[in-house]
Scaffold this active site. Structure first.
Site, PDB file in Angstrom:
ATOM      1  CG  HIS A 127      -3.400  12.846 -39.450  1.00  0.00           C
ATOM      2  ND1 HIS A 127      -4.747  13.107 -39.484  1.00  0.00           N
ATOM      3  CD2 HIS A 127      -2.977  13.288 -38.241  1.00  0.00           C
ATOM      4  CE1 HIS A 127      -5.118  13.685 -38.372  1.00  0.00           C
ATOM      5  NE2 HIS A 127      -4.059  13.809 -37.571  1.00  0.00           N
ATOM      6  CG  ASP A 129      -1.658  13.502 -34.065  1.00  0.00           C
ATOM      7  OD1 ASP A 129      -2.090  13.667 -35.229  1.00  0.00           O
ATOM      8  OD2 ASP A 129      -2.358  13.673 -33.058  1.00  0.00           O
ATOM      9  CG  HIS A 183      -5.939  10.190 -35.618  1.00  0.00           C
ATOM     10  ND1 HIS A 183      -4.608   9.931 -35.408  1.00  0.00           N
ATOM     11  CD2 HIS A 183      -6.055  11.544 -35.553  1.00  0.00           C
ATOM     12  CE1 HIS A 183      -3.960  11.062 -35.217  1.00  0.00           C
ATOM     13  NE2 HIS A 183      -4.813  12.067 -35.311  1.00  0.00           N
ATOM     14  NE  ARG A 193     -15.284  15.860 -33.520  1.00  0.00           N
ATOM     15  CZ  ARG A 193     -13.959  15.870 -33.476  1.00  0.00           C
ATOM     16  NH1 ARG A 193     -13.249  16.542 -34.374  1.00  0.00           N
ATOM     17  NH2 ARG A 193     -13.326  15.201 -32.530  1.00  0.00           N
TER      18      ARG A 193
HETATM   19  O1  LIG Z   1     -10.296  17.124 -34.261  1.00  0.00           O
HETATM   20  C1  LIG Z   1      -9.900  16.045 -33.828  1.00  0.00           C
HETATM   21  O2  LIG Z   1     -10.582  15.335 -33.097  1.00  0.00           O
HETATM   22  C2  LIG Z   1      -8.530  15.527 -34.177  1.00  0.00           C
HETATM   23  C3  LIG Z   1      -7.689  16.477 -34.976  1.00  0.00           C
HETATM   24  C4  LIG Z   1      -6.392  15.837 -35.371  1.00  0.00           C
HETATM   25  O3  LIG Z   1      -6.297  14.665 -35.579  1.00  0.00           O
HETATM   26  C5  LIG Z   1      -5.152  16.654 -35.454  1.00  0.00           C
HETATM   27  O4  LIG Z   1      -5.228  17.883 -35.419  1.00  0.00           O
HETATM   28  O5  LIG Z   1      -4.066  16.074 -35.567  1.00  0.00           O
HETATM   29 FE   LIG Z   2      -4.230  14.053 -35.466  1.00  0.00          FE
END
Ligand SMILES: O=C(O)CCC(=O)C(=O)O
Ligand SMILES: [Fe+2]
Length: 259
Positions: A127, A129, A183, A193
């Site tokens: 996705h 952001d 990403h 994680r």
């Molecule tokens: O957890 C991550 O490293 C990224 C999470 C992510 O891409 C988001 O919440 O938009």
């Molecule tokens: Fe994200």
């Protein structure tokens, strides 16, 4: 195949005054990172290392931290990176700062990704952001990946580094000069994680369209029609919770002007 990694930039020339040469060099790398990856990492960003490592050591400590303390330094990094992006785009000083002066939509998330199983390793599907710039604190497990030139590039965890991710708002304002990094998060077998993304955002009533300095004033056609961040958010949410066709991705191209 997953190869290489994303650029890391030392922000100290922007924190201590006087190093004009250092600033110039950092801005060159940031411009490149923003136009090619939509992602980079920063060190010496002004967020105390002790806070970052404490947050990671035990998320309980992080949640017990007073909100004030938690968020105080991160929006400052947001403003700093935004002002660097402003200058990298060749905009007059403080255009983005004046445009995005309300911090009420900024927010932080906390994620716990469970270990991958034999059949499922998706942590977050690919996705972009929707906000301006996202800062990710991540632990040392890894799994965050960025798409570049048809490859997934690993965002390697580095102690004390903050991941910076350009979002859709900057992509639209910059008329595609800077890109909103695509990403995803891949889960690791045998390991949980933890990550804490901070979403540096914009007031939802704000009208978002390519900036006149990067379109009309230089004779370039706008690549997006305007919208409010609220409308975009509603459409994204609707698509996520009630997709008319699940295979259809909803993203910022919804507002793209096709030429
Ligand atoms: O957890 C991550 O490293 C990224 C999470 C992510 O891409 C988001 O919440 O938009
Ligand atoms: Fe994200």
């Amino acid at each position: 195949m997953v190869t290489s990694t994303i650029p890391t930039i030392d922000l100290s020339p922007f924190v201590t005054d006087g190093d004009e040469d250092g600033k110039k060099k950092a801005m060159e790398i940031i411009s490149l990172a923003c136009s090619e990856y939509g992602f980079f990492q920063v060190v010496n960003h002004g967020v105390p290392l002790s806070l970052m490592s404490r947050a990671m050591e035990l998320s309980k400590i992080f949640f017990a931290y007073p909100t004030e303390e938690k968020l105080k330094s991160v929006p400052k990094s947001g403003q700093l990176v935004e002002s660097i992006i402003n200058d990298c785009l060749g905009l007059p000083p403080n255009v983005l700062k004046g445009y995005n002066h309300d911090r009420s939509e900024d927010h932080m998330q906390a994620y716990h990704y469970f270990p991958a199983t034999g059949t499922d390793n998706i942590g977050a599907a690919e996705h972009q952001d929707a906000n301006c710039v996202t800062f990710v604190f991540q632990d040392d497990v890894g799994g965050l990946e960025v798409r570049k030139d048809s490859e997934w590039i690993r965002v390697n965890p580095a102690k004390g580094a903050l991941v910076v991710n350009v979002g859709d708002v900057i992509q639209v304002l910059s008329n595609n000069r800077f890109k909103s990094g695509l990403h995803r998060v891949v889960r690791t077998e045998g390991k949980s994680r933890y990550s804490f993304p901070f979403f540096y955002s914009i007031n939802r009533d704000k009208w978002i369209e390519p900036l006149s300095q990067l379109t009309r004033e230089i004779g370039e056609p706008a690549k997006y029609r305007g919208f409010t961040h609220r409308d975009y958010g509603v459409l994204r949410m609707r698509q996520r919770t009630n997709p008319s066709r699940p295979e259809e991705k909803f993203d910022i191209t919804h507002y793209a002007i096709l030429t």
